[in-house]
Each structure stands twice: as C-alpha cells, then as structure tokens.
Design an enzyme around this catalytic site. Structure first.
Site, short mmCIF file in Angstrom:
data_model
loop_
_atom_site.label_atom_id
_atom_site.label_comp_id
_atom_site.label_asym_id
_atom_site.label_seq_id
_atom_site.Cartn_x
_atom_site.Cartn_y
_atom_site.Cartn_z
N ASP A 1 0.83 -0.95 0.02
CA ASP A 1 -0.06 -0.07 -0.18
C ASP A 1 0.84 1.39 -0.07
OD1 ASP A 1 -1.36 2.25 1.12
OD2 ASP A 1 -3.18 0.71 1.48
N HIS A 2 1.07 1.89 -0.97
CA HIS A 2 2.24 2.83 -1.34
C HIS A 2 1.81 3.90 -0.09
CE1 HIS A 2 -0.43 5.33 -3.68
NE2 HIS A 2 0.48 6.37 -3.41
N HIS B 1 -5.98 2.72 1.49
CA HIS B 1 -5.09 4.03 1.68
C HIS B 1 -5.55 4.79 2.93
CE1 HIS B 1 -3.15 3.09 -1.92
NE2 HIS B 1 -3.67 3.93 -2.70
C1 BG6 Z 1 -3.75 5.26 -6.32
C2 BG6 Z 1 -5.07 5.28 -6.65
O1 BG6 Z 1 -3.44 4.10 -5.41
O2 BG6 Z 1 -3.28 6.26 -5.42
C3 BG6 Z 1 -4.93 6.81 -7.63
O3 BG6 Z 1 -5.30 4.25 -7.48
C4 BG6 Z 1 -4.74 7.90 -6.88
O4 BG6 Z 1 -6.26 6.98 -8.09
C5 BG6 Z 1 -3.38 7.59 -6.08
O5 BG6 Z 1 -4.50 8.99 -7.71
C6 BG6 Z 1 -2.85 8.72 -5.22
O6 BG6 Z 1 -1.73 8.54 -4.62
P1 BG6 Z 1 -0.85 9.41 -3.92
O7 BG6 Z 1 0.52 9.07 -3.62
O8 BG6 Z 1 -0.76 10.68 -5.28
O9 BG6 Z 1 -1.62 10.43 -3.30
#
Ligand code: BG6
Length: 484
Positions: free
Chosen positions: A179-180, A242
């Site tokens: 989960d990044h 997230h």
């Molecule tokens: C991804 C989603 O997991 O996270 C995207 O699939 C979203 O829709 C993105 O734009 C948002 O990531 P960050 O790191 O830019 O907040």
C-alpha cells in the site's frame, strides 16, 4: 544481505517504468541492494536483454529523483537486468525461467533467495502464484517472497478467494502487500514519533482529542483509467486501502508500540471499528461525483463526460465518512475521512484536533490544538495552536516536530517499501487480516452504493467536495481544517 533474484512480472508496464526501476536505481546508488542482486524482467513482448536495459535506462532518465551522474555506475546497474518473454498461462515458460535462475544460483556460494513482484493486473495474481508453485520456482534454497499491489479483491468475497488462492503457493509471512501510502516517509515516521517527542506523550495522555480528520484530496480526474475506476470508485480505489491504513497508523500513535507490534495493533484497531448497518451508511457516509467546474483557472469536464464513462454512471469519485471505534483510548472520538478526485487542490493530511485548553484562551475563546501530519503538498509533522477562527495555515503558529530539511530529497514510497521487502520487514505492508477487516467494514457501504440507497451528491470540479461532506463534520460542531 544474501543474494536475491528479483523476478518482475509486468516488466514492460507502466508501474515498472514509473516507480520500480527508479526505486531500484536509487537503492543501488545508496548501496541498499544486496551484493548479488539480479533482476529478471518478464513480459509478453519479444524484447532482448538490450532492449530491456535501454528501457530501464530511459525510465531512470524520465522518472528517477536522482539523475544519472556516473555512466559507469549506471552501466553496472543495468548489468543486473535480464529479460525473458513469458506467457502468464504457459507452464513451460516458468520452467524455462527456473532453469535460467538455477543456472545463475548454482554459481553462488551463498544461499540464494527469490522475490516475485507481480506488477500485473489483479486477475493474474492467482494464476501466476499457482504457476510459480507448479513449476518449482517457489522452491528456493533460501527465502521466497511475493510482492503484490492493490486491488486485493473487489469486495470481501473476492478478496477472500484471492487470498485463499495465494496461500496455496505462499505463506502469509511471505506475502508483502504494497500500500504505497505506508511507504510515504511521513507515515513511516509515525511509528517512533513518541520516542522523539515526549511533549506529545503528555498531550496524548490527557485523552483530550476532539476528533481526527483524514483527507486525501486530488486534483486529477479519472485520467485514462475509466475501465478500472468506473468499477471501483473512490471507495475501493482509495478508501478501503489507503484511507483505512492512514486511520490505523494514526490510531496507533497513543499506543506506544514497537515497529514489530504494528501489524498486531493495526488488526486490533480495525476490529474495534464500529460496523455500520445498511441504514447507517446513509447517515455516516457521503457519496459524491464531480460535475464540470474549473481547477486552478482551467475548465474541467464532469465525470460522466469523461472518455469511456457512461453518461448515466453513478460511480463515486468522492467519499466522506464518519467512523467510530470501541477502544479503550479512542471510544467517543470521531474519525472523519474524505477523499476524492477533481478537488480544489492536492492535499493529503491527517489532523488530530485536541480539545481547547482553557489556559490557552488568553483574552479570547480557548484555542484548539492540532497535530498536523502532512504527506502532500509537503511532508512534515507539526503541532499548531490556533486562535478559534483560524482555519488556514497562515493563521496558525506551527511548531515543527519533524521537518525534512529543505532541499533534502526524500526517498520515494517504493524505495522504502522495496528495501523493507528485501530485508523481510513487514511493518509497513498491508497484512491479510487488515485487508479482510477493511473489506468487512466497507461491505455495507458497497452494498448501499450498489443499491443506490445512498444519494449520489454532486460537487463542482475545483471545490472541496459535496456540501454534505462539510455538514457531516459540522453536525458534530467541527469543520474540516485547512479548506480555503
Ligand atoms: C492510487 C490510486 O492508489 O493512489 C489513484 O489508484 C490515486 O487513483 C493515487 O491517484 C494517489 O496516490 P498519491 O500518492 O498521489 O496520493
């Protein structure tokens, strides 16, 4: 570190190009890769090793935070890469891959390990895992690990089915679910924030938290992902994963756990979330979709006018929710979550609002105190003391707890996560129980949306979402912090 073969499915894809190769390159420069590290890229295309290497080189030039300064170093980095054409459904291709890996492993005196990164669509996770097992690729002399990234299922039942299939080839401790958001430097800081800031300990122990707000506002719209997004919506794309991960990470703060205890505590916190029944979804969850508007001076079309989105789509591009916990610390404290596309600005933050202290009142009303954990537009953690009316950053007087020195380059989430996966550190990954509990919590929301029981609220692109999202918080006497 022992030798590792990094087997990358989907080596010609977008994620590999934008995130994985740049992350590997930065880890290499920082000498964080094992000394015997070898990448085998897999894809359907008939690429040679040289074509592969030049693609990797290009991705570094385009997407790496560090630019190439030393061509010799770059060359030695690229030498670690090899390519093989593979059809995901063909067992023979896996056997050929195994031969290639074994040939290299046999030349090593140390125990070789294998890491499988599935940078492919989720429909391929289970067949690949089965073929890894069936071909013998999964019988590494050392450890084997599987890295996958969401979506982990489409709902509770499909997530369970996927997990069952994966568990036939990999044990839970071998599965690293990315989960990044858990790789973001500020989110990782939360685990030992207490040790570094005793003043926070004191604040937590007062148990005077009014509410917690978790925001992930985005400017981007559906982009070219209509096929995926229109069937996922904000609830599956951001909220189930997230946003609930951020909730767990902030709820951990007063619990003083070690990094090793994080997964267990997250699970306990997820279990303590008060479930919603179908009726309550309409009261506690706001479902929104953007209409035409303008963002930063540019006109933007509405969601249903976007390419490949049906004019009658009822998909949610925004969700806000109020969640409660039954927990010895958090009972009675509302958690408000909101996330959406085509909003006024990109901002990702958690605000913990403490109740005002009469002693801080001075001549006016007592001032709320805020702990602000910000991931975007800047990473950092601060304590802010506000006059009652202040809603904006410039009106607050922040005490920075953790500022990243200006100009300091922070590692990308994928660097942190790949490094941890190589070290076998599970703290910042999503574990099955958390994922399952998150789907469980979300399930009535999915059903209520599906049955159209919850009205779809519209909001103009460039706003902060539907007015109902403000009302959700205002009904309890609060407001979303930092909306301009
Ligand atoms: C991804 C989603 O997991 O996270 C995207 O699939 C979203 O829709 C993105 O734009 C948002 O990531 P960050 O790191 O830019 O907040």
């Amino acid at each position: 570190m022992e030798p590792v073969t990094f087997v990358l499915f989907g080596a010609t894809g977008d994620l590999a190009k934008r995130k994985i190769y740049p992350a590997l390159y930065n880890l290499y420069i920082e000498q964080k890769l094992p000394p015997y590290f070898h990448v085998i890229g897999l894809g359907r295309r008939e690429w040679t090793d040289d074509i592969f290497k030049s693609n990797v080189e290009q991705s570094i030039a385009d997407f790496s935070r560090r630019k190439v300064k030393d061509p010799v170093l770059l060359k030695s980095f690229l030498n670690m890469f090899q390519y093989q054409t593979l059809d995901i459904g063909r067992q023979e291709d896996y056997e050929r891959l195994l031969e290639r890996i074994e040939k290299r492993e046999n030349g090593l005196s140390l125990t070789p390990n294998r890491m499988f990164y599935l940078s492919v669509g989720p429909e391929f996770f289970a067949p690949i895992a089965a073929n890894i097992k069936g071909s013998g690729l999964g019988s590494a002399a050392g450890w084997k690990r599987l890295l996958i990234e969401k979506p982990f299922g489409h709902d509770l039942a499909s997530a369970r089915e996927l997990n069952q299939q994966l568990s036939e080839a990999f044990e839970e401790h071998e599965i690293f679910r990315i989960d990044h958001y858990l790789g973001k430097p500020t989110v990782q800081k939360l685990v030992d924030l207490h040790q570094q800031h005793p003043e926070l300990q004191a604040m937590w122990s007062e148990r005077e938290i009014a509410n917690v707000q978790i925001t992930a506002n985005e400017i981007v719209g559906v982009e070219d992902r209509a096929g995926y997004y229109d069937h996922s919506g904000a609830v599956r794309d951001m909220f189930q994963n997230h946003m609930l991960q951020l909730l767990m990470m902030v709820a951990i703060l007063p619990k003083k756990v070690t990094p090793e205890e994080v997964p267990l505590m997250k699970r306990a916190l997820m279990k303590s979330l008060v479930p919603l029944d179908l009726q309550q979804v309409g009261e506690r969850v706001i479902r929104g979709q953007y209409t035409a508007g303008s963002i930063q001076g540019k006109p933007v079309q509405g969601y249903t006018s976007e390419p490949n989105i049906a004019a009658e789509s009822l998909n949610d591009t925004f969700i806000a929710a109020k969640l409660l916990m039954e927990d010895d610390y958090w009972s009675g404290v509302p958690f408000y979550i909101r996330t959406g596309k085509r909003l006024k600005e990109k901002s990702t933050r958690i605000v913990v609002e403490f109740k005002p202290h009469a002693a801080d009142a001075g001549s006016g009303k007592p001032a709320p105190r805020l702990l602000v954990i910000e991931m975007s537009p800047q990473e950092g953690i601060s304590l802010q003391f506000s006059p009652d009316q202040a809603r904006h950053h410039e009106q607050l007087s922040p005490v920075q707890l953790d500022v990243h020195a200006s100009g300091q380059e922070l590692p990308e989430a994928y660097e942190n996560l790949l490094h941890d996966a190589l070290l076998g550190k599970p703290t910042f990954f999503a574990h099955w129980e958390e994922v399952e509990l998150a789907w469980q919590w979300v399930e009535p929301v999915l059903q209520a949306f599906e049955r159209n029981d919850v009205p779809l609220r519209t909001y103009a692109a460039g706003s902060y979402g539907p007015a109902e999202s403000d009302a959700l918080v205002a009904n309890d006497g609060y407001h979303w912090w930092f909306d301009a």
